[in-house]
Design an enzyme around this catalytic site. Structure first.
Site, PDB file in Angstrom:
ATOM      1  N   CYS A  13      78.395  78.524  85.972  1.00 34.31           N
ATOM      2  CA  CYS A  13      77.760  77.485  85.151  1.00 34.31           C
ATOM      3  C   CYS A  13      78.187  77.616  83.702  1.00 34.31           C
ATOM      4  O   CYS A  13      78.215  76.648  82.958  1.00 34.31           O
ATOM      5  CB  CYS A  13      76.246  77.603  85.196  1.00 34.31           C
ATOM      6  SG  CYS A  13      75.585  77.642  86.840  1.00 34.31           S
ATOM      7  N   ASP A  46      91.557  71.383  70.533  1.00 36.01           N
ATOM      8  CA  ASP A  46      90.143  71.755  70.560  1.00 36.01           C
ATOM      9  C   ASP A  46      89.442  71.515  69.227  1.00 36.01           C
ATOM     10  O   ASP A  46      88.271  71.811  69.081  1.00 36.01           O
ATOM     11  CB  ASP A  46      89.988  73.236  70.924  1.00 36.01           C
ATOM     12  CG  ASP A  46      90.440  73.494  72.349  1.00 36.01           C
ATOM     13  OD1 ASP A  46      90.396  72.558  73.151  1.00 36.01           O
ATOM     14  OD2 ASP A  46      90.838  74.633  72.635  1.00 36.01           O
ATOM     15  N   HIS A 135      71.095  75.183  64.246  1.00 33.26           N
ATOM     16  CA  HIS A 135      70.026  74.615  65.051  1.00 33.26           C
ATOM     17  C   HIS A 135      69.793  75.523  66.251  1.00 33.26           C
ATOM     18  O   HIS A 135      70.740  75.919  66.922  1.00 33.26           O
ATOM     19  CB  HIS A 135      70.415  73.202  65.507  1.00 33.26           C
ATOM     20  CG  HIS A 135      69.280  72.457  66.130  1.00 33.26           C
ATOM     21  ND1 HIS A 135      68.194  72.039  65.415  1.00 33.26           N
ATOM     22  CD2 HIS A 135      69.066  72.080  67.411  1.00 33.26           C
ATOM     23  CE1 HIS A 135      67.350  71.417  66.227  1.00 33.26           C
ATOM     24  NE2 HIS A 135      67.857  71.425  67.449  1.00 33.26           N
TER      25      HIS A 135
END
Ligand code: CO
Ligand code: CO
Ligand code: CO
Length: 344
Positions: A13, A46, A135
């Site tokens: 994952c 990227d 954040h």
């Protein structure tokens, strides 16, 4: 302190979306018409480049991932070195960073989280980049990284699309970090391999980029070897440059002991990379473990630069003098049947 890699639900994952999957998603976005956007997600780089009138262009990128080592400070260092890398890969100098963090409500204490941020800050400082903020969200799985902004001379941007037939390819870090990460998660990583992998992953691509910058126009293309592995990132360079890439396995820098445990420590990302890139690659001359290494997803991997053949040895000497384990690993050839071929 918890063992950070135990908090990762599933190594598969944590790997990137497959290149094809991502391309399909991005293809559906309407086109941008801002003339100041010099490089964006439509290429296969990227980082993006935005021309800032009257000054250097901006190079911007973002990267974050789940823990690949148990020590929180080291994890932070690796996350920062990895996020900064795409700025270096495009010829930029990092200027500012924003942290992106996901931390679980339970299983991780405040001091561990602090150590992750301190590790990241240590590498940002080494890079000369200022941390502006960030954040943080609650999430069952730890994730950490940065969005990084750098400056770059708009006329001196390296993309992965400029490689020329006859160029030599230089790789600046050893391969095998994905294999090592899987072995760490399964608690069977040999200590010398972990030590070497951590040293490599916490090394900024700063000096490698500086060495390349010294040679100006001799650098035709550059990328960094990360999630898609050596063959994947070489494929992107070959595609973008309308050429093929021939790699000599015997010249590859490899983490000590990585090859020996490769086939017992394949990650989900390695499988995805094989599905995506093996159909257009020729690795038929290699043994099983060698093939694994070529498709192994890297974290905070080295720069892969396509440089003028006449300058390759000189560039390599500068990198080696700076203590980098760089090597000339192959050449750019006319477009052939395979985008990438790896011979012994
Ligand atoms: Co990259
Ligand atoms: Co990236
Ligand atoms: Co916020």
């Amino acid at each position: 302190m918890p063992n950070l890699t135990e908090l990762v639900a599933c190594a598969g994952c944590a790997s990137k979306l497959a290149a094809g999957e991502l391309a399909r998603v991005l293809h559906d976005l309407p086109p941008q018409t801002d003339p100041n956007v010099l490089v964006d997600f439509r290429g296969s780089d990227d980082a993006g480049i935005y021309r800032w009138p009257g000054g250097p262009a901006l190079v911007q990128t973002v990267d974050f991932f789940t823990p690949i080592v148990d020590d929180p400070f080291t994890y932070g260092q690796i996350a920062a070195a990895n996020a900064l890398s795409d700025v270096y890969a495009m010829g930029g100098v990092p200027v500012t960073a924003l942290a992106i963090a996901a931390m679980p409500e339970t299983g991780i204490d405040g001091d561990t989280i602090r150590q992750i941020f301190l590790g990241g800050f240590d590498k940002l400082r080494e890079a000369g980049a200022a941390l502006l903020g960030g954040h943080t969200v609650r999430d069952p799985e730890v994730k950490f990284g940065y969005a990084v902004t750098g400056r770059v001379d708009a006329d001196r941007v390296w993309t992965n699309a400029g490689a020329r037939v006859g160029d030599r390819l230089i790789l600046t870090k050893p391969l095998g970090t994905g294999i090592c990460g899987t072995a760490i998660k399964n608690k069977r990583a040999p200590e010398p391999l972990v030590t070497a992998a951590v040293r490599s992953m916490t090394t900024l691509n700063k000096r490698a980029a500086e060495a390349l910058t010294t040679f100006g126009d001799a650098v035709h293309a550059c990328t960094d070897v990360t999630g898609f592995g050596l063959v994947g990132h070489s494929t992107e360079m070959a595609l973008g440059s309308h050429a093929s890439i021939a790699i000599e396995f015997s010249r590859l820098p490899i983490l000590p002991g990585a090859l020996a445990i490769a086939s017992a420590n394949r990650s989900g990302g390695m499988g995805t990379n094989k599905q995506q890139f093996a159909p257009t690659a020729d690795t038929s001359a290699l043994g099983e473990a060698e093939v694994d290494l070529c498709f192994d997803p890297q974290t905070s991997g080295g720069l892969l630069a396509s440089v003028d053949a006449a300058k390759a040895d000189e560039i390599l000497a500068v990198m080696q003098a700076a203590g980098l384990p760089a090597a000339v690993i192959g050449t750019v050839t006319p477009r052939g049947g395979s985008f990438v071929s790896v011979r012994r």
